[in-house]
Design a protein around this motif. Sequence first.
Motif, mmCIF file in Angstrom:
data_model
loop_
_atom_site.group_PDB
_atom_site.id
_atom_site.type_symbol
_atom_site.label_atom_id
_atom_site.label_comp_id
_atom_site.label_asym_id
_atom_site.label_seq_id
_atom_site.Cartn_x
_atom_site.Cartn_y
_atom_site.Cartn_z
ATOM 1 N N ASN A 127 0.824 -1.202 0.000
ATOM 2 C CA ASN A 127 0.000 0.000 0.000
ATOM 3 C C ASN A 127 0.861 1.256 0.000
ATOM 4 O OD1 ASN A 127 -2.603 -1.360 0.302
ATOM 5 N ND2 ASN A 127 -1.872 -1.894 2.364
ATOM 6 N N CYS A 128 0.215 2.401 -0.303
ATOM 7 C CA CYS A 128 0.856 3.702 -0.182
ATOM 8 C C CYS A 128 0.792 4.155 1.284
ATOM 9 C CB CYS A 128 0.150 4.737 -1.078
ATOM 10 S SG CYS A 128 0.215 4.361 -2.854
ATOM 11 N N GLY A 129 1.266 5.344 1.566
ATOM 12 C CA GLY A 129 1.192 5.877 2.916
ATOM 13 C C GLY A 129 2.397 5.595 3.774
ATOM 14 N N ASN A 130 3.417 5.000 3.229
ATOM 15 C CA ASN A 130 4.646 4.762 3.984
ATOM 16 C C ASN A 130 5.563 5.985 3.875
ATOM 17 O OD1 ASN A 130 4.260 1.746 4.618
ATOM 18 N ND2 ASN A 130 4.007 1.806 2.398
ATOM 19 N N CYS A 165 1.826 8.590 -5.246
ATOM 20 C CA CYS A 165 1.683 7.136 -5.147
ATOM 21 C C CYS A 165 0.226 6.739 -5.403
ATOM 22 C CB CYS A 165 2.132 6.666 -3.770
ATOM 23 S SG CYS A 165 2.046 4.864 -3.556
ATOM 24 N N THR A 166 0.058 5.741 -6.269
ATOM 25 C CA THR A 166 -1.284 5.328 -6.699
ATOM 26 C C THR A 166 -1.506 3.859 -6.390
ATOM 27 O OG1 THR A 166 -1.172 6.921 -8.515
ATOM 28 C CG2 THR A 166 -2.873 5.216 -8.650
ATOM 29 N N ASP A 167 -2.642 3.548 -5.788
ATOM 30 C CA ASP A 167 -2.985 2.160 -5.495
ATOM 31 C C ASP A 167 -3.128 1.393 -6.808
ATOM 32 O OD1 ASP A 167 -4.325 -0.271 -4.840
ATOM 33 O OD2 ASP A 167 -5.017 0.654 -2.974
ATOM 34 N N PRO A 168 -2.479 0.236 -6.942
ATOM 35 C CA PRO A 168 -2.564 -0.538 -8.192
ATOM 36 C C PRO A 168 -3.980 -0.900 -8.600
ATOM 37 C CG PRO A 168 -0.849 -1.404 -6.762
ATOM 38 C CD PRO A 168 -1.602 -0.399 -5.955
ATOM 39 N N LYS A 169 -4.881 -0.995 -7.624
ATOM 40 C CA LYS A 169 -6.258 -1.337 -7.949
ATOM 41 C C LYS A 169 -6.929 -0.252 -8.794
ATOM 42 C CE LYS A 169 -6.794 -3.910 -3.611
ATOM 43 N NZ LYS A 169 -7.483 -3.981 -2.302
ATOM 44 N N ILE A 225 4.951 4.988 -10.045
ATOM 45 C CA ILE A 225 4.342 5.555 -8.835
ATOM 46 C C ILE A 225 3.428 4.551 -8.143
ATOM 47 C CG2 ILE A 225 4.525 7.961 -9.582
ATOM 48 C CD1 ILE A 225 1.620 7.839 -10.458
ATOM 49 N N THR A 226 3.613 3.256 -8.431
ATOM 50 C CA THR A 226 2.915 2.215 -7.685
ATOM 51 C C THR A 226 3.661 1.978 -6.371
ATOM 52 O OG1 THR A 226 4.204 0.435 -8.685
ATOM 53 C CG2 THR A 226 2.186 1.107 -9.821
ATOM 54 N N PRO A 227 3.004 1.397 -5.359
ATOM 55 C CA PRO A 227 3.698 1.113 -4.098
ATOM 56 C C PRO A 227 4.940 0.242 -4.286
ATOM 57 C CG PRO A 227 1.338 0.882 -3.813
ATOM 58 C CD PRO A 227 1.562 1.072 -5.275
ATOM 59 N N ALA A 228 4.871 -0.764 -5.158
ATOM 60 C CA ALA A 228 6.015 -1.648 -5.362
ATOM 61 C C ALA A 228 7.173 -0.913 -6.028
ATOM 62 C CB ALA A 228 5.604 -2.849 -6.215
ATOM 63 N N ALA A 229 6.852 -0.066 -7.034
ATOM 64 C CA ALA A 229 7.898 0.681 -7.726
ATOM 65 C C ALA A 229 8.539 1.704 -6.802
ATOM 66 C CB ALA A 229 7.323 1.360 -8.963
ATOM 67 N N GLU A 230 7.717 2.376 -5.996
ATOM 68 C CA GLU A 230 8.267 3.387 -5.091
ATOM 69 C C GLU A 230 9.048 2.748 -3.948
ATOM 70 O OE1 GLU A 230 5.547 6.352 -3.757
ATOM 71 O OE2 GLU A 230 5.554 7.359 -5.724
#
Length: 614
Positions: free
Chosen positions: A182-185, A192-196, A214-219
């Motif tokens: 998830n984002c927010g870290n 940051c954008t939620d993949p969903k 800008i996905t959580p995994a990429a960031e």
Amino acid sequence: MNIQVLPEHKLSSVAPLKQCNVEKKEVELILVKDQNGVQYTSSSIIPTPSPRAGPPGSSDEERETWGKKIDFLLSVIGFAVDLANVWRFPYLCYKNGGGAFLIPYILFLVIAGMPLFYMELALGQYNREGAATVWKICPIFKGVGYTVILIALYVGFYYNVIIAWSLHYLFSSMTAELPWLNCGNRWNSENCTDPKNINGSLLGNGTSYAKYKITPAAEYYERGVLHLHESKGIQDLGLPRWELSLCLVVVVFILYFSLWKGVKSSGKVPAWCASHPLRLIRYVWIDAATQIFYSLGAGFGVLIAFASYNKFDNNCYRDALLTSTVNCVTSFFSGFAIFSVLGYMAYKHGVKIEDVATEGAGLVFIIYPEAISTLPGSTFWAIVFFIMLLTLGIDSSMGGMEAVITGLTDDFKILKRNRKIFTFITAFGTFLVALLCITNGGIYVLTLLDNFAAGTSILFGVLIEAIGVSWFYGVDRFSEDIERMMGFKPGLYWRLCWKFVSPAFLLFVVIASIVTSTGLRYDEYIFPQWSNIVGWGIAMSSMAFVPCYAIYKFFSMPGTFKQRIAYCITPEHEHHRVAEGDVRQFKVRAHLCVCLTANYKLHKKHSHCDSDTQ
């Protein structure tokens, strides 16, 4: 009658018979002479060493051998099967037409990959030396041994960093919720954008999902692990990240304690790791050629080093076929596994598969972790996946370091007597240089090393190696060495590949790699011109050993110009023949000889014996 044996230097008209292999004995002819000048010849049977006792001129010092045959096989497989099988082969296969890519891939496997693989195993096993001293068979080519040793060292500088990333991800996976879910870290950006919420309509403008950073995994990868956002480019590196530094320390210690005692202990680690889970020509065929070459791992000095610890009569022919086949099958299997995940990601986000298909670190540290995070029991599967990456990296890195250690300790006996200290110095040296790759801009240093340290230079090294063995040492002599080890000569197919096909293939790939070379870039970042110059300087620093050592060797030899050349291209144990004017390499027959039939080989053997007595 008074019989007198003439001194050896006066027997130029009669030389000892050489290995006619009649009942595995040699006959020595001794010229005798009476007082009246009547000459007689007396023959006597002299004992000869066992045909599998070792090469001529080999040291009496007992060489360490593998504890078990399976340790050698799994070490070779572990080195050959590396991260490239996971992150490069599937993407190349997809990019170049899927099944169509397999045609040139299998072709180059058969005509170049396997023959070179077999050649290096046989070369190391027969001579029982590392990558440098193995060139006692043709001293002028010893520089190529230093070339591949230096390349293996360069690769260790950055390859250990990738293993450290895997270890970092492994530790980060040991949580109830994966940190890239998830984002927010603290490392996430405002964008940051939620993949969903990402689908084909949101991407638009031809932007692929794999490049959507800008996905959580990429960031997590670029901002949380690499801190790439804090660097402006390769000129702005910053300090090493302490988390990655600790992971790198762990990796270096694993390597050191696996290698310090030699292959009897180091063979145990790969045994565990390996068993764990025009435009068309320019691109498709070059991709296939370079992939099969890098995948099998010929040219790094590792296969020579590993094989040098085999028993002299080990069947390295069977080993070559087995290990190269396992490596390629693993690539095919990983392709199925990777594209099942990519297909799932494409379906999930409503995009085409080419939008999620990528290679390299982006695949294993962004796309795959994101896919794993959506699975039930994601923590377990993440741990399993990164343990797999860790084991793939460790045994390949061990192979590279073993090539460096074996190559130099065989050449410098003081290093062999102090192997533990030298192993520590080598491991610590790679650690210090690797610190540059775990800074804020470290990914730029890693990209530069990855492109230049083992690119054109390793292709050039293996080309020179193939020429040295096939054309100067001689395919016929090399085949006799193999026969002495295993009791049979390699077939016509192997000899033709070694003599003509493989060198031609390597020359083609070397030229293609130079012609198609472009400036460095990482995603949208284009490297400054000076960094490309530095990169080519790194590549040339290893390749320069070939001409520099050849010049040094020539001027260090005694005699006339022709005698110096003769000493440089004659095996060291035959240097006495140079003084007698008997230089095998100066004869056209030695360069063109590729025996075509068993009858011809038998005739040639007898003709050689006859010619030596004339």
